[in-house]
Design an enzyme around this catalytic site. Structure first.
Site, short mmCIF file in Angstrom:
data_model
loop_
_atom_site.label_atom_id
_atom_site.label_comp_id
_atom_site.label_asym_id
_atom_site.label_seq_id
_atom_site.Cartn_x
_atom_site.Cartn_y
_atom_site.Cartn_z
N HIS A 16 0.84 -1.20 0.00
CA HIS A 16 0.00 0.00 0.00
C HIS A 16 0.87 1.25 0.00
O HIS A 16 0.61 2.21 -0.74
CB HIS A 16 -0.88 0.05 1.26
N LYS A 40 -15.41 -6.87 4.74
CA LYS A 40 -14.94 -7.94 5.65
C LYS A 40 -14.64 -7.32 7.01
O LYS A 40 -13.99 -6.28 7.08
CB LYS A 40 -13.65 -8.56 5.07
N ARG A 89 -2.46 -6.10 -8.27
CA ARG A 89 -1.40 -7.10 -8.13
C ARG A 89 -1.51 -8.13 -9.25
O ARG A 89 -0.89 -8.02 -10.28
CB ARG A 89 -1.48 -7.78 -6.75
N SER A 127 -2.74 -7.64 3.10
CA SER A 127 -2.98 -7.46 4.54
C SER A 127 -3.31 -8.81 5.18
O SER A 127 -2.85 -9.12 6.28
CB SER A 127 -4.15 -6.50 4.77
P1 ADP Z 1 -9.93 -3.11 -0.23
O1 ADP Z 1 -10.42 -3.81 0.97
O2 ADP Z 1 -10.74 -1.92 -0.63
O3 ADP Z 1 -9.56 -3.98 -1.41
P2 ADP Z 1 -7.19 -2.96 0.59
O4 ADP Z 1 -6.78 -2.19 1.79
O5 ADP Z 1 -7.10 -4.43 0.67
O6 ADP Z 1 -8.62 -2.42 0.25
O7 ADP Z 1 -6.37 -2.47 -0.67
C1 ADP Z 1 -6.42 -1.14 -1.13
C2 ADP Z 1 -5.82 -1.07 -2.51
O8 ADP Z 1 -4.45 -1.43 -2.46
C3 ADP Z 1 -6.44 -2.04 -3.50
O9 ADP Z 1 -6.52 -1.41 -4.76
C4 ADP Z 1 -5.48 -3.20 -3.53
O10 ADP Z 1 -5.54 -3.89 -4.76
C5 ADP Z 1 -4.18 -2.47 -3.37
N1 ADP Z 1 -3.11 -3.31 -2.84
C6 ADP Z 1 -3.17 -4.12 -1.77
N2 ADP Z 1 -1.98 -4.75 -1.57
C7 ADP Z 1 -1.16 -4.30 -2.55
C8 ADP Z 1 0.20 -4.59 -2.93
N3 ADP Z 1 0.94 -5.47 -2.26
N4 ADP Z 1 0.71 -3.96 -4.00
C9 ADP Z 1 -0.05 -3.09 -4.70
N5 ADP Z 1 -1.33 -2.79 -4.42
C10 ADP Z 1 -1.89 -3.38 -3.36
#
Ligand code: ADP
Length: 158
Positions: A16, A40, A89, A127
């Protein structure tokens, strides 16, 4: 131009952070939107998730973080932002992101979703993977900011 980087950030990972920093090189202002009620049930409270994001963005020019509890489009409109930035990703992210981008476009034609591809070193990072590793006492160094590493260690040592 202002962009929104939305997510649940439960918790924020180095993947992130990479997307947020790269977005801040493209747009004058980036508001990281921490979803208060993600689909979630989150491990961390919205306040904690915001605190972790703030530890990363504080003092960085043009970057700030805020909790939101509304439609993403409304949050973007509130900040006069016309861009939503999401990270991509693998192909597995695509279907969900495609649907969200199209739904948001249905809600507002003024706001564009743009995607930044994960850096190769973070493409595997999520995460949920970090939480699973931490739960079983594995090493999550460099996968998350140190404030998150500490919080996870504390949570699972209870
Ligand atoms: P959500 O629950 O809305 O998907 P996340 O917090 O899981 O939110 O992710 C926020 C954004 O960051 C999403 O667009 C996700 O694809 C991206 N993201 C999560 N992990 C990574 C990573 N390792 N590299 C690049 N982008 C990521």
């Amino acid at each position: 131009m202002t962009a929104i980087c939305p997510g649940s950030f439960d918790p924020i990972t180095s993947g992130h952070v990479d997307i947020i920093k790269r977005a801040s090189l493209l747009f004058e202002r980036v508001v990281v939107g921490v979803a208060k009620h993600p689909p979630k049930k989150p491990l961390f409270s919205a306040k904690d998730r915001l605190r972790f994001v703030e530890a990363v963005v504080s003092g960085q020019k043009g970057l700030r973080a805020e909790i939101f509890d509304s439609l993403l489009i409304e949050f973007a409109q509130k900040h006069d932002a016309r861009i939503i930035v999401r990270g991509l990703r693998a192909i597995s992210d695509f279907e969900h992101e495609f649907q969200m981008a199209q739904l948001n476009r249905k809600l507002s034609l003024q706001i564009e979703t743009v995607f930044i591809m994960a850096s190769p070193e973070y493409g595997y990072l999520s995460s949920s993977a970090v939480k699973e590793i931490a739960e079983f006492g594995g090493c999550i160094e460099n996968m998350v900011p140190s404030v998150v590493e500490e919080a996870l260690r504390k949570m699972y040592s209870k």
